[in-house]
Structures are given as C-alpha cells and as structure tokens.
Design a protein around this motif. Structure first.
Motif, PDB file in Angstrom:
ATOM      1  N   PRO A   1     -13.453  99.205 -70.815  1.00  0.00           N
ATOM      2  CA  PRO A   1     -12.089  99.087 -70.637  1.00  0.00           C
ATOM      3  C   PRO A   1     -11.291 100.233 -70.961  1.00  0.00           C
ATOM      4  O   PRO A   1     -11.414 100.710 -72.034  1.00  0.00           O
ATOM      5  CB  PRO A   1     -11.929  97.685 -71.425  1.00  0.00           C
ATOM      6  CG  PRO A   1     -13.158  97.149 -71.857  1.00  0.00           C
ATOM      7  CD  PRO A   1     -14.182  98.572 -71.654  1.00  0.00           C
TER       8      PRO A   1
ATOM      9  N   VAL B   1     -11.284  91.028 -71.540  1.00  0.00           N
ATOM     10  CA  VAL B   1     -12.029  91.756 -72.686  1.00  0.00           C
ATOM     11  C   VAL B   1     -11.232  90.998 -74.037  1.00  0.00           C
ATOM     12  O   VAL B   1     -10.263  90.436 -74.078  1.00  0.00           O
ATOM     13  CB  VAL B   1     -11.794  92.989 -72.757  1.00  0.00           C
ATOM     14  CG1 VAL B   1     -12.438  93.696 -71.617  1.00  0.00           C
ATOM     15  CG2 VAL B   1     -10.394  93.444 -72.736  1.00  0.00           C
TER      16      VAL B   1
ATOM     17  N   VAL C   1     -18.276  96.696 -71.198  1.00  0.00           N
ATOM     18  CA  VAL C   1     -17.617  95.336 -70.865  1.00  0.00           C
ATOM     19  C   VAL C   1     -18.725  94.243 -70.663  1.00  0.00           C
ATOM     20  O   VAL C   1     -18.276  93.174 -71.100  1.00  0.00           O
ATOM     21  CB  VAL C   1     -16.749  95.605 -69.404  1.00  0.00           C
ATOM     22  CG1 VAL C   1     -17.537  95.666 -68.240  1.00  0.00           C
ATOM     23  CG2 VAL C   1     -15.602  94.386 -69.502  1.00  0.00           C
TER      24      VAL C   1
ATOM     25  N   PRO D   1     -19.408  93.370 -75.207  1.00  0.00           N
ATOM     26  CA  PRO D   1     -18.553  93.968 -75.864  1.00  0.00           C
ATOM     27  C   PRO D   1     -18.845  93.660 -77.696  1.00  0.00           C
ATOM     28  O   PRO D   1     -18.155  94.338 -78.309  1.00  0.00           O
ATOM     29  CB  PRO D   1     -17.226  92.886 -75.646  1.00  0.00           C
ATOM     30  CG  PRO D   1     -17.684  91.802 -74.865  1.00  0.00           C
ATOM     31  CD  PRO D   1     -19.228  92.191 -74.211  1.00  0.00           C
TER      32      PRO D   1
END
Length: 293
Positions: free
Chosen positions: A51, A84, A119, A122
C-alpha cells in the motif's frame, strides 16, 4: 489541456511537464516522469503489493508538502486499490502494480513510501528496516560505520542486510524476513539498536531525544511498526536537488570517507542500474528471507 499519453494501453493526462520542480538544478516535472519511466523495471518490484503512502510536493521542495494515505481523488478506475487495516478502521489505499500506475502516481509529484508488509499478509512483516539518521555534525560517513556494525550483527543471526541511501542525509538498512509480526520485528530491531548504542556509545542513539542528537547517529528502529512507512528504493526525494534513495554496495559503504560519495541524483541511477543491476533484488527472493531468532 494536459497532453494525453498512452502507457501500455492506458490513457494518461500528464500535466505541467515544463514546470521546474527542483529550482537548484532546473530539473522539471517532465524529467521526473522520464526518470520513473527509465527506472521502472527496478522500482516496480519494490512497490508491488505494498500500500502506497504519498508524500506530495506538487510545487517542488520549497512549496507545500502533504502526506496522503487514502486513494487520491480522481484516481483512474484501472489503478489497483485495496482495503488495508488501519488503527482507525480499514482504509482504501493505492497499489502501484504496473507502469501506467507508476506514471500516474509520478504525475502527482510524490515521494513513494511503503510499509514493511504486503497487502496479502498485513499481519506479517516481510522486511526489517533501520533508518540511520545523522545529527549534525555527524554525517552519512558515521552512518556507514554504524551500518557495517549492524550488518555483522544481523549476519550473526543469519539475516542478510542490504543498504541504500535515504536520498536525504542518512542510510537505510533493509533485510528480507519471514514468520514474524510487525510488533515482533520492531522488538527485535529495537534490541539491536540498543546493542549498537552499547557498543558505540559515542556514536549511536536508539532514542529520538532531540537534545542528544548532535554528533550522533539515531538508529531508528520504529519504522518496523505496521503503521509506519519508509521511502521506497529509487524514489526521488523532495530536496534541493533531485536526489534518489539509491541502493549501494557494501564496498561503497566501507569506503565512504566524505558525505558526497554517497549522494546520488536522478541522472546517476540508470548508469548504476547498468553497472550493478538492482542491488536490492535479493530482497525480492523469498528463499533468502530469514526467520528472526
């Protein structure tokens, strides 16, 4: 009207190409875009699936700067985005997965900053990072001494370190890791920063205390936190000149005697890629990722 350019089948409006973004050298926005187009093969693998946080400086380093994590308004539908986890709840962020997305993002005039996780996972850190930040009169020369110590110490734990310039005053150390959370990675990194301070008390700090900074290298371990980001390899920085965060060899680190030796500008990067390839390519090989002790 901004000229419309086609990049791999995507139509892009690229604006203000003659605008000078780096007044010290006259480096224009068109040259920034050219830089990213010519370094994309090395840069994209380090951006992919991470991200993106944007540090935007649309009027150059002397103008307003602002940090943006959410998907910017007007983002084309073909740019990949993902939900996210964030402390305040999920957020939608940009993933720069291909050349058209890279050129669209570069057109916003931004430093590229990414976290130490992908991603898809995470909750697991895949990078360990140290940001070595010198407090004047300390310089990158002192950072190099600390980097060499950390490299040896990491090697004792079976972890292979790689170095790049921050593109500002300091040095970043990166390693590929697996099997640990960001919190565990932060804890391990802090432990090594404390050890480094104990080994070199006249040179190293592991705490950010401003009053202690002059003449020392702050070993910032905190960028391993899940919410933190670090300047991506090859990103240009919002400085007086178009300096890049450039991977360096350990020979260059060991041989650094003056701060100018490890300063690289946009025009230096393509020749370096020709000579060395991507010095950080080992970070992209899952087989070389180490488990923390």
């Amino acid at each position: 009207m901004a000229p419309i350019t086609e990049v791999e089948g995507r139509r892009l409006a690229l604006s203000n190409l003659d605008k000078v973004l780096y007044p010290a050298t006259g480096f224009t926005k068109g040259e920034v875009l050219h830089y990213y187009a010519t370094t994309a093969d090395a840069l994209l693998p380090h951006l992919r699936d991470r991200p993106m946080s944007f540090l935007r400086y649309p009027d150059g380093p002397d103008g307003q700067m602002f940090f943006a994590k959410n998907v910017p308004p007007g983002t084309p539908g073909w740019v990949t985005t993902a939900e996210v986890p964030r402390s305040a709840g999920a957020a939608r962020m940009v993933l720069v997965q291909d050349l058209p997305s890279l050129m669209w993002a570069a057109n916003l005039v931004t430093e590229f900053h990414t976290p130490q996780w992908l991603v898809q996972a995470p909750a697991e850190a895949d990078r360990l990072v140290f940001d070595l930040d010198p407090g004047a009169p300390a310089s990158v020369v002192d950072c190099c001494r600390v980097a060499l110590w950390l490299r040896e110490r990491l090697a004792e734990d079976g972890i292979e370190a790689h170095a790049k310039t921050s593109g500002s005053k300091g040095l970043h150390l990166l390693a590929a890791v697996r099997g640990a959370s960001s919190a565990r990675t932060s804890e391990y990194a802090k432990g090594l920063a404390v050890e480094a301070e104990r080994a070199m008390p006249d040179l190293v700090l592991h705490r950010m205390t401003r009053s202690l900074r002059p003449g020392k290298v702050f070993v910032d371990w905190s960028q391993n936190a899940a919410r933190k980001t670090t300047a991506t390899p090859y990103t240009l920085r919002a400085r007086r000149e178009p300096t890049a965060s450039a991977p360096v060899t350990w020979e260059e680190v060991a041989g650094c005697r003056t701060s100018g030796r490890l300063e690289f500008r946009a025009q230096d990067i393509v020749p370096r890629l020709r000579d060395h390839g991507d010095l950080l390519a080992p970070l992209l090989d899952p087989a070389r990722a180490a488990a923390l002790p």
